[in-house]
Design an enzyme around this catalytic site. Structure first.
Site, PDB file in Angstrom:
ATOM      1  N   HIS A   1      33.469  -0.209  26.451  1.00  0.00           N
ATOM      2  CA  HIS A   1      32.116   0.146  25.991  1.00  0.00           C
ATOM      3  C   HIS A   1      31.214  -1.014  26.428  1.00  0.00           C
ATOM      4  O   HIS A   1      30.778  -1.824  25.611  1.00  0.00           O
ATOM      5  CB  HIS A   1      32.126   0.321  24.475  1.00  0.00           C
TER       6      HIS A   1
ATOM      7  N   GLN B   1      27.741  -1.800  24.864  1.00  0.00           N
ATOM      8  CA  GLN B   1      27.873  -2.376  23.527  1.00  0.00           C
ATOM      9  C   GLN B   1      28.107  -3.886  23.619  1.00  0.00           C
ATOM     10  O   GLN B   1      27.472  -4.672  22.909  1.00  0.00           O
ATOM     11  CB  GLN B   1      29.053  -1.706  22.802  1.00  0.00           C
TER      12      GLN B   1
ATOM     13  N   CYS C   1      29.951  -2.177  15.635  1.00  0.00           N
ATOM     14  CA  CYS C   1      29.187  -1.453  16.661  1.00  0.00           C
ATOM     15  C   CYS C   1      28.527  -0.196  16.092  1.00  0.00           C
ATOM     16  O   CYS C   1      27.582   0.320  16.684  1.00  0.00           O
ATOM     17  CB  CYS C   1      30.092  -1.096  17.828  1.00  0.00           C
TER      18      CYS C   1
ATOM     19  N   ARG D   1      21.115  -2.824  21.525  1.00  0.00           N
ATOM     20  CA  ARG D   1      21.603  -1.890  22.536  1.00  0.00           C
ATOM     21  C   ARG D   1      20.462  -1.498  23.475  1.00  0.00           C
ATOM     22  O   ARG D   1      20.617  -1.420  24.690  1.00  0.00           O
ATOM     23  CB  ARG D   1      22.182  -0.636  21.869  1.00  0.00           C
TER      24      ARG D   1
HETATM   25  N1   CP Z   1      27.780   2.096  18.991  1.00  0.00           N
HETATM   26  C1   CP Z   1      27.591   3.276  19.612  1.00  0.00           C
HETATM   27  O1   CP Z   1      27.848   3.436  20.810  1.00  0.00           O
HETATM   28  O2   CP Z   1      27.046   4.245  18.822  1.00  0.00           O
HETATM   29  P1   CP Z   1      26.919   5.794  19.205  1.00  0.00           P
HETATM   30  O3   CP Z   1      28.317   6.335  19.269  1.00  0.00           O
HETATM   31  O4   CP Z   1      26.127   6.409  18.077  1.00  0.00           O
HETATM   32  O5   CP Z   1      26.219   5.912  20.522  1.00  0.00           O
HETATM   33  N1  NVA Z   2      35.706   2.725  19.261  1.00  0.00           N
HETATM   34  C1  NVA Z   2      34.706   3.697  18.889  1.00  0.00           C
HETATM   35  C2  NVA Z   2      33.328   3.186  19.201  1.00  0.00           C
HETATM   36  C3  NVA Z   2      32.213   4.104  18.838  1.00  0.00           C
HETATM   37  C4  NVA Z   2      30.872   3.586  19.262  1.00  0.00           C
HETATM   38  C5  NVA Z   2      34.974   5.006  19.623  1.00  0.00           C
HETATM   39  O1  NVA Z   2      35.339   4.978  20.795  1.00  0.00           O
HETATM   40  O2  NVA Z   2      34.821   6.063  19.002  1.00  0.00           O
END
Ligand code: CP
Ligand code: NVA
Length: 314
Positions: free
Chosen positions: A129, A132, A264, A292
């Site tokens: 990610h 993030q 996050c 973000r």
């Molecule tokens: N932290 C994050 O990516 O949040 P969302 O899943 O809401 O985009």
């Molecule tokens: N680890 C989580 C992060 C969400 C923003 C997922 O992948 O669902």
């Protein structure tokens, strides 16, 4: 063609450039709004999974930079089902100036990038990610002054968020530790790759089982959901194994008195993090959410401003 797919793909210089651009664009926005560097540019946003932060912050980032974002819902384009990922990528490349994709398998976003004629941004895959982690680095630098030498402890699953954070710490000279139940650790290859990066910056990375020793003298305690999107069927089993890794007042008491708490989001309050800690005065979770948007402006501007990205003195 430059893409933004994984922090593990970046050099320390590249990561720092994105971070510096994010700081400048945030300062500019707070002072007088952003210059329209992406005037008439468009971003296609493919979502295979739900989102609040990623969707809205990319949309607003494009708006503030003078461009436009187009949301493509999970059912709309049927990535890899209605038509091949390669064809989706080829077609979208004829319409838009950049593609952001939130996918299940990381291979889907690399496949998009392989066939795209425009930059592709990973808005979360099962592997990383990266948006993030860039926003989180911005938040940590704002709260701690710098990342170099700081101790960052992640609790729970060795997942996408943990992996991107580990690489961000390794590239920044921070000391990263991931405390996970047995069987949920970060993979050995990523630890080795990040360890090699950290060896050059003066940082370190580690994966351990004991949450208390990870929290000891930490500057940052970081939580994420125990079961990520796509792992819903494992949620009940994980809920039995992960409670010792909850970020709560007991864990926070072991960290530095100045430590910051991060998540996050979305959070499962009462599971990986308690209300008390998430709403406490050491919590930075909503600063993270805001950042973000600033981090993504930097990614968009660096990748899509057509080599004409010029930062006014901010
Ligand atoms: N932290 C994050 O990516 O949040 P969302 O899943 O809401 O985009
Ligand atoms: N680890 C989580 C992060 C969400 C923003 C997922 O992948 O669902």
């Amino acid at each position: 063609m430059n893409h933004f797919l994984a922090i593990g793909d970046l050099t320390a210089a590249e990561f720092n450039r994105y971070l510096t651009t994010a700081q400048k664009l945030k300062a500019e926005w707070k002072r007088r709004g952003n210059a329209p560097r992406l005037k008439n540019k468009t971003l296609g946003m493919i979502f295979q999974k739900p989102s609040l932060r990623t969707r809205v912050s990319f949309d607003m980032a494009m708006l503030h930079l003078g461009g436009h974002a187009l949301y493509l819902s999970p059912n709309e384009i049927g990535l890899g089902q209605r038509e091949s990922i390669a064809d989706v990528s080829r077609v979208l490349s004829r319409y838009v100036d950049g593609i952001m994709a939130r996918v299940f398998a990381h291979a889907h976003v690399t496949e998009l990038a392989r066939y795209a004629r425009v930059p592709v941004i990973n808005g979360l895959s099962d592997w990383e990610h990266p948006c993030q982690a860039l926003g989180d680095a911005l938040t940590m630098v704002e709260h701690l002054g710098k990342l170099k030498g700081k101790r960052v402890a992640f609790f729970g699953d060795g997942n996408n968020v943990a992996r991107s954070l580990m690489f961000a710490c390794a590239l920044s000279g921070a000391h990263f530790v991931c405390a996970s139940p047995r069987g949920y650790e970060l993979d050995a290859a990523s630890l080795e790759k990040a360890g090699a990066r950290a060896a050059k910056t003066g940082g370190s990375v580690a994966a351990i089982g004991d949450p208390q020793s990870a929290a000891q003298d930490a500057d940052v305690l970081y939580a994420d959901v125990w079961a990520s999107m796509g792992q819903e069927s494992e949620a009940a089993e994980r809920a039995k194994k992960f409670p010792p890794y909850q970020v709560n007042t007991n864990l926070l008491a072991l960290a530095k008195p100045t430590a910051m708490v991060m998540h996050c989001l979305p959070a499962h309050r009462g599971m990986e993090i308690t209300d008390e800690v998430m709403d406490g005065n050491q919590s930075a979770v909503f600063d993270q959410a805001e950042n973000r948007m600033h981090a993504q402006k930097a990614i968009l501007a660096e990748l899509m401003a057509g080599g004409k990205f010029v930062m006014r003195n901010a």
